[in-house]
Design an enzyme around this catalytic site. Structure first.
Site, mmCIF file in Angstrom:
data_model
loop_
_atom_site.group_PDB
_atom_site.id
_atom_site.type_symbol
_atom_site.label_atom_id
_atom_site.label_comp_id
_atom_site.label_asym_id
_atom_site.label_seq_id
_atom_site.Cartn_x
_atom_site.Cartn_y
_atom_site.Cartn_z
ATOM 1 N N GLU A 130 -34.148 -13.693 30.906
ATOM 2 C CA GLU A 130 -35.535 -13.387 30.541
ATOM 3 C C GLU A 130 -36.289 -14.691 30.310
ATOM 4 O O GLU A 130 -35.672 -15.711 29.992
ATOM 5 C CB GLU A 130 -35.562 -12.546 29.266
ATOM 6 C CG GLU A 130 -35.164 -13.334 28.035
ATOM 7 C CD GLU A 130 -34.611 -12.480 26.897
ATOM 8 O OE1 GLU A 130 -33.554 -11.850 27.089
ATOM 9 O OE2 GLU A 130 -35.233 -12.481 25.834
ATOM 10 N N LYS A 132 -38.192 -17.765 28.699
ATOM 11 C CA LYS A 132 -38.211 -18.388 27.372
ATOM 12 C C LYS A 132 -39.678 -18.646 27.041
ATOM 13 O O LYS A 132 -40.329 -19.469 27.672
ATOM 14 C CB LYS A 132 -37.424 -19.698 27.385
ATOM 15 C CG LYS A 132 -37.360 -20.364 26.028
ATOM 16 C CD LYS A 132 -36.363 -21.505 26.043
ATOM 17 C CE LYS A 132 -36.109 -22.044 24.656
ATOM 18 N NZ LYS A 132 -37.288 -22.647 24.037
ATOM 19 N N ASP A 134 -42.937 -19.927 25.281
ATOM 20 C CA ASP A 134 -43.240 -21.157 24.553
ATOM 21 C C ASP A 134 -44.233 -20.855 23.426
ATOM 22 O O ASP A 134 -45.429 -21.069 23.551
ATOM 23 C CB ASP A 134 -43.821 -22.185 25.537
ATOM 24 C CG ASP A 134 -43.749 -23.591 24.973
ATOM 25 O OD1 ASP A 134 -43.184 -23.759 23.871
ATOM 26 O OD2 ASP A 134 -44.254 -24.515 25.627
ATOM 27 N N TYR A 240 -37.401 -10.053 21.323
ATOM 28 C CA TYR A 240 -36.240 -10.319 22.175
ATOM 29 C C TYR A 240 -34.922 -10.400 21.415
ATOM 30 O O TYR A 240 -33.878 -10.637 22.007
ATOM 31 C CB TYR A 240 -36.440 -11.602 22.991
ATOM 32 C CG TYR A 240 -36.825 -12.821 22.165
ATOM 33 C CD1 TYR A 240 -35.954 -13.362 21.239
ATOM 34 C CD2 TYR A 240 -38.065 -13.434 22.332
ATOM 35 C CE1 TYR A 240 -36.307 -14.467 20.487
ATOM 36 C CE2 TYR A 240 -38.425 -14.537 21.589
ATOM 37 C CZ TYR A 240 -37.536 -15.053 20.665
ATOM 38 O OH TYR A 240 -37.895 -16.136 19.916
ATOM 39 N N LYS A 328 -33.830 -24.700 31.098
ATOM 40 C CA LYS A 328 -35.196 -25.229 31.033
ATOM 41 C C LYS A 328 -35.754 -25.501 32.430
ATOM 42 O O LYS A 328 -35.005 -25.852 33.341
ATOM 43 C CB LYS A 328 -35.197 -26.543 30.222
ATOM 44 C CG LYS A 328 -34.788 -26.388 28.772
ATOM 45 C CD LYS A 328 -35.672 -25.420 28.063
ATOM 46 C CE LYS A 328 -36.200 -25.790 26.729
ATOM 47 N NZ LYS A 328 -36.429 -27.041 26.238
ATOM 48 N N CYS A 433 -33.676 -59.752 15.855
ATOM 49 C CA CYS A 433 -34.393 -58.593 15.335
ATOM 50 C C CYS A 433 -35.849 -58.980 15.083
ATOM 51 O O CYS A 433 -36.109 -59.953 14.365
ATOM 52 C CB CYS A 433 -33.737 -58.121 14.039
ATOM 53 S SG CYS A 433 -34.684 -56.832 13.199
ATOM 54 N N CYS A 436 -36.424 -58.752 10.998
ATOM 55 C CA CYS A 436 -35.818 -59.612 9.974
ATOM 56 C C CYS A 436 -35.244 -60.892 10.578
ATOM 57 O O CYS A 436 -34.620 -61.689 9.878
ATOM 58 C CB CYS A 436 -34.737 -58.858 9.192
ATOM 59 S SG CYS A 436 -33.239 -58.538 10.151
ATOM 60 N N CYS A 451 -29.455 -55.034 15.453
ATOM 61 C CA CYS A 451 -29.752 -56.035 14.443
ATOM 62 C C CYS A 451 -28.555 -56.137 13.504
ATOM 63 O O CYS A 451 -28.006 -55.122 13.080
ATOM 64 C CB CYS A 451 -30.998 -55.588 13.680
ATOM 65 S SG CYS A 451 -31.186 -56.357 12.072
ATOM 66 N N CYS A 457 -32.343 -55.895 6.337
ATOM 67 C CA CYS A 457 -33.396 -55.690 7.346
ATOM 68 C C CYS A 457 -34.349 -54.600 6.857
ATOM 69 O O CYS A 457 -33.954 -53.444 6.690
ATOM 70 C CB CYS A 457 -32.779 -55.285 8.684
ATOM 71 S SG CYS A 457 -34.045 -54.885 9.910
HETATM 72 S S1 IVH Z 1 -33.050 -15.792 21.788
HETATM 73 C C1 IVH Z 1 -29.773 -16.607 18.610
HETATM 74 N N1 IVH Z 1 -34.847 -15.378 23.638
HETATM 75 O O1 IVH Z 1 -36.397 -20.381 21.814
HETATM 76 C C2 IVH Z 1 -30.787 -16.924 19.631
HETATM 77 N N2 IVH Z 1 -35.228 -17.164 22.118
HETATM 78 O O2 IVH Z 1 -34.707 -22.747 21.659
HETATM 79 C C3 IVH Z 1 -32.070 -16.255 19.407
HETATM 80 N N3 IVH Z 1 -37.345 -18.321 22.467
HETATM 81 O O3 IVH Z 1 -35.858 -20.278 18.358
HETATM 82 C C4 IVH Z 1 -33.106 -16.721 20.327
HETATM 83 N N4 IVH Z 1 -38.052 -17.112 24.155
HETATM 84 O O4 IVH Z 1 -38.060 -19.327 19.269
HETATM 85 C C5 IVH Z 1 -34.482 -16.137 22.598
HETATM 86 N N5 IVH Z 1 -36.383 -14.848 25.281
HETATM 87 C C6 IVH Z 1 -36.025 -15.594 24.257
HETATM 88 C C7 IVH Z 1 -36.839 -16.645 23.786
HETATM 89 C C8 IVH Z 1 -36.389 -17.416 22.722
HETATM 90 C C9 IVH Z 1 -38.339 -18.118 23.346
HETATM 91 C C10 IVH Z 1 -37.335 -19.403 21.455
HETATM 92 C C11 IVH Z 1 -36.968 -18.982 20.064
HETATM 93 C C12 IVH Z 1 -35.795 -19.836 19.660
HETATM 94 C C13 IVH Z 1 -35.924 -20.976 20.639
HETATM 95 C C14 IVH Z 1 -34.584 -21.624 20.880
#
Ligand code: IVH
Length: 712
Positions: A130, A132, A134, A240, A328, A433, A436, A451, A457
């Site tokens: 799914e 991710k 932002d 999610y 990512k 450095c 210092c 250093c 320092c």
């Molecule tokens: S699962 C135990 N699913 O990504 C894991 N996280 O880098 C629970 N996030 O803190 C997270 N989309 O804020 C999950 N489809 C998705 C997500 C997601 C965004 C974020 C979430 C998490 C962060 C981790």
């Protein structure tokens, strides 16, 4: 029954006419409570009752939207709000995700899971994939189907109470039908591109603050002390995940998502079940193609093991689940000019070159600095000695290509030699450095020049202090990087080492120029700071270990050592006794799962270096270091025991056995010593079994172990 309202009746079970009466009563009671709170000395109802009535009112309005009153208490601004957000301890920690950056990382993820579970290459193993999102994560707690609390992630253990604000988000149901008595739903709050653009336009029209990207806008909007402002900001929410649930909500990740959708949550339509890595990668590419037209920001694809029973077996590392990973998207790129190279000195003395750039926008954020890693990197040589950028070096005046991925510090990917100015010269890396003037040397095999000034320092000392007060370390309210730097340079306050923070109030009382009389400080802020410092005297061992800023020991390492030694005294004594490379204390330390020789040697060296140790001891004398509480292992027959696995295990893999033992409160060591309580020996056990026999350590086989822990 509070103020004549029976809160035990589920809002949706009322009929229209009763609901109208109850809403009128609530409007009345809450308005009176507001007046009393602001006007009278003695409020008529407690804050908790006030909150409960307000929650019930909101749930009732959600069940009967047509009955919402013009004078609804939900819309009243100026209700009792604190001057900050309350803290919420998460019932189940909110974790982050490990990252995958390329296809190989994804196949490795699948391999590691199969290995951990002891599954063959051909055994079926399904995942969900799914987007991710932002944004920022939010945990919503429902009790008896009513939204009672919303909290931000915070540090994962404790977040901020943003309940009133979350109630203003249309995607978040106020009530759920047929939900478990306790249910925490987790997901991401985000803002669409269109809403972000419109918000920024509105903001700049009225001369207000504009936001750099939709994520900042979402975070800034959710974290408003006045929920009326949040209500006016167009926030969205995708569910999610989940935290505490009084009864399981599904058997599969995909089933849980369906259930969340059935309760009325928005779930991401691009969520899909995939049979294995190649299906995951195919879905990744599909999402990547759609990325630009989704209308909201995503920064990758999250893969999760679909079978929740397998998720449970896989469990967690210290901050991330083993059963999920975030793949990512490649970073965004931009060209700009390298204006200069500065050297920063870190807390361990590392000289880090930083590129100063003509500001350029990369992925919606203005970038004016980038890391250059080390001198080899500038010369065009990578970590393994092989050329990078086909061996092209970087010179001041060059045109360079900058990229950033997620939150990471921007980096430089390439240089355009056709644009190199004629007078550009190769960069000469300093051998002293800059702070210092001590010699800066490069040890054999180390790419970093360091250093040698140690505690003399100032740059190292200040960086150590900054690390000490950072979020995962002491996290003292009102004492951030800016303040410790100022306090370090201030001759009266003279905060030169961590212990000085804890003697600050005493020393300030004796000073002629008091902190409260300085620019930017006053009676209240100074008193608050001293209180915040005092509040942190009582502190968990993990944080103390991490705060020391020992090279090669991060948060995870600190947590592992804290769990193993349990108390500061045990830890310090073991480090006093330890000799690098030999002896029982060394064997014990390097026998800990997750502790390698490099980290072990670094910890011992720091603890045995006289000046460093004096500074650490002075700190400890000011603190009340809390022992590590044994994990909740009620009735566990192996809590606190040290166990060693050897030979072949047949019912589960070594990794799973270790994780299971640790979850039951046992310490798992890699080597047998007099401290070992139980050796679990499978077929093929060799020298460890012999050593255990010599030492009289109890030795059992895998079945007896499973019997003992009740897993047989
Ligand atoms: S699962 C135990 N699913 O990504 C894991 N996280 O880098 C629970 N996030 O803190 C997270 N989309 O804020 C999950 N489809 C998705 C997500 C997601 C965004 C974020 C979430 C998490 C962060 C981790």
């Amino acid at each position: 029954m509070i103020a004549g309202v029976d809160l035990s009746v589920a809002p949706e079970s009322l009929d229209q006419s009763t609901a109208t009466t109850v809403l009128a009563r609530l409007a009345d009671v809450l308005a009176q409570a507001n007046t009393d709170y602001h006007g009278a000395d003695a409020p008529t109802i407690s804050d908790a009752d006030y909150d409960a009535l307000k929650r019930y009112n909101a749930a009732l309005e959600a069940a009967f939207p047509n009955l919402k009153r013009k004078d609804s208490p939900s819309d009243v601004v100026g209700a009792p709000v604190s001057d900050g957000f309350g803290k919420v301890k998460h019932a189940v920690r909110m974790l982050s995700l490990a990252n995958a950056f390329d296809d190989e990382d994804v196949t490795d993820f699948d391999d590691q899971i199969r290995k951990f579970l002891g599954l063959g290459d051909d055994a079926p193993l399904a995942y969900t994939a799914e987007p991710k999102i932002d944004g920022l994560s939010l945990s919503l707690r429902y009790e008896q189907g009513i939204l009672v609390q919303a909290a931000t992630r915070g540090d994962g253990e404790t977040g901020e109470n943003v309940t009133e604000n979350a109630r203003t988000i249309a995607d978040i149901p106020q009530t759920l039908k047929d939900a478990p008595a306790v249910l925490e739903v987790r997901g991401e709050v985000y803002m669409s591109h269109a809403d972000f653009d419109a918000l920024n336009a509105r903001q700049s029209e009225k001369g207000g603050k504009t936001f750099a990207n939709p994520r900042n806008a979402a975070a800034g909007s959710l974290r408003q002390l006045d929920s009326a402002i949040t209500a006016a900001r167009p926030l969205l929410f995708f569910a999610y995940a989940w935290g505490e649930t009084s009864t399981p909500i599904a058997d599969l990740q995909s089933g849980a998502i369906e259930q969340l959708a059935a309760w009325g949550f928005s779930t991401n339509p691009l969520t899909q079940i995939c049979a294995g890595p190649s299906a995951l990668l195919q879905h990744y590419r599909k999402i990547e193609q759609q990325r630009a037209s989704l209308g909201y920001d995503i920064d990758g694809v999250v893969y999760k093991v679909d079978d929740l029973a397998l998720q449970r077996r896989l469990g967690f590392r210290s901050t991330t689940p083993r059963w999920a990973i975030a793949h990512k998207f490649p970073a965004e790129l931009a060209w700009t000019r390298l204006k200069g190279i500065d050297i920063q000195v870190g807390r361990t003395g590392a000289l880090s070159p930083v590129a100063r750039l003509d500001p350029v926008t990369v992925g919606g954020v203005v970038v004016s600095n980038a890391t250059l890693h080390n001198e080899d990197y500038i010369r065009g040589i990578g970590g393994n000695g092989a050329p990078i950028r086909e061996g092209r070096d970087l010179r001041v005046g060059d045109w360079v290509q900058v990229y950033r991925a997620g939150d990471v510090i921007p980096k430089i990917k390439d240089v355009d030699l056709s644009k190199r100015p004629d007078d550009a010269v190769p960069y000469l890396f300093p051998d002293h450095c800059p702070e210092c003037q001590s010699a800066a040397i490069r040890e054999e095999g180390d790419a970093i020049r360091r250093c040698t000034g140690g505690l003399i320092c100032p740059a190292q000392a200040v960086e150590k202090l900054k690390h000490f007060v950072s979020r995962a370390a002491f996290d003292i309210e009102g004492l951030g990087a800016k303040q410790v730097e100022a306090f370090y340079h201030d001759p009266d306050l003279a905060v030169k080492q961590p212990a000085d923070i804890f003697t600050l109030a005493r020393r300030d009382a004796a000073n002629l120029t008091k902190l409260k009389n300085r620019d930017g400080w006053g009676d209240t802020s100074a008193a608050n700071l001293f209180q915040a410092i005092d509040d942190k005297r009582k502190i968990p061992l993990t944080r103390v270990l991490f705060s020391l800023g020992i090279r090669h020991m991060g948060e995870n390492g600190a947590a592992i050592l804290a769990r193993h030694y349990g108390s500061w005294d045990h830890f310090a004594q073991a480090m006093d006794n330890a000799k690098i490379g030999q002896g029982a204390s060394w064997d014990d330390l390097t026998g800990i799962d997750g502790v390698g020789a490099v980290m072990a040697a670094s910890v011992i060296t720091t603890m045995q270096q006289p000046a460093e140790r004096a500074s650490i001891d002075a700190l400890i004398a000011e603190l009340d270091v809390q022992d590590v509480a044994a994990p909740a292992t009620d009735g566990s027959p192996v809590a606190g025991k040290t166990v060693v696995f050897t030979g072949t295990l047949e019912k589960m893999t070594r990794a799973e056995a270790k994780a299971r033992a640790e979850a039951l409160g046992a310490k798992v060591s890699g080597s047998v010593s007099a401290k070992t309580d139980i050796l679990i020996a499978g077929p093929g056990a060799g020298s460890k079994a012999k050593k255990a026999a010599d030492l009289g350590v109890e030795t059992i086989d895998e079945d007896a172990w499973l019997d003992l822990i009740g897993d047989a």
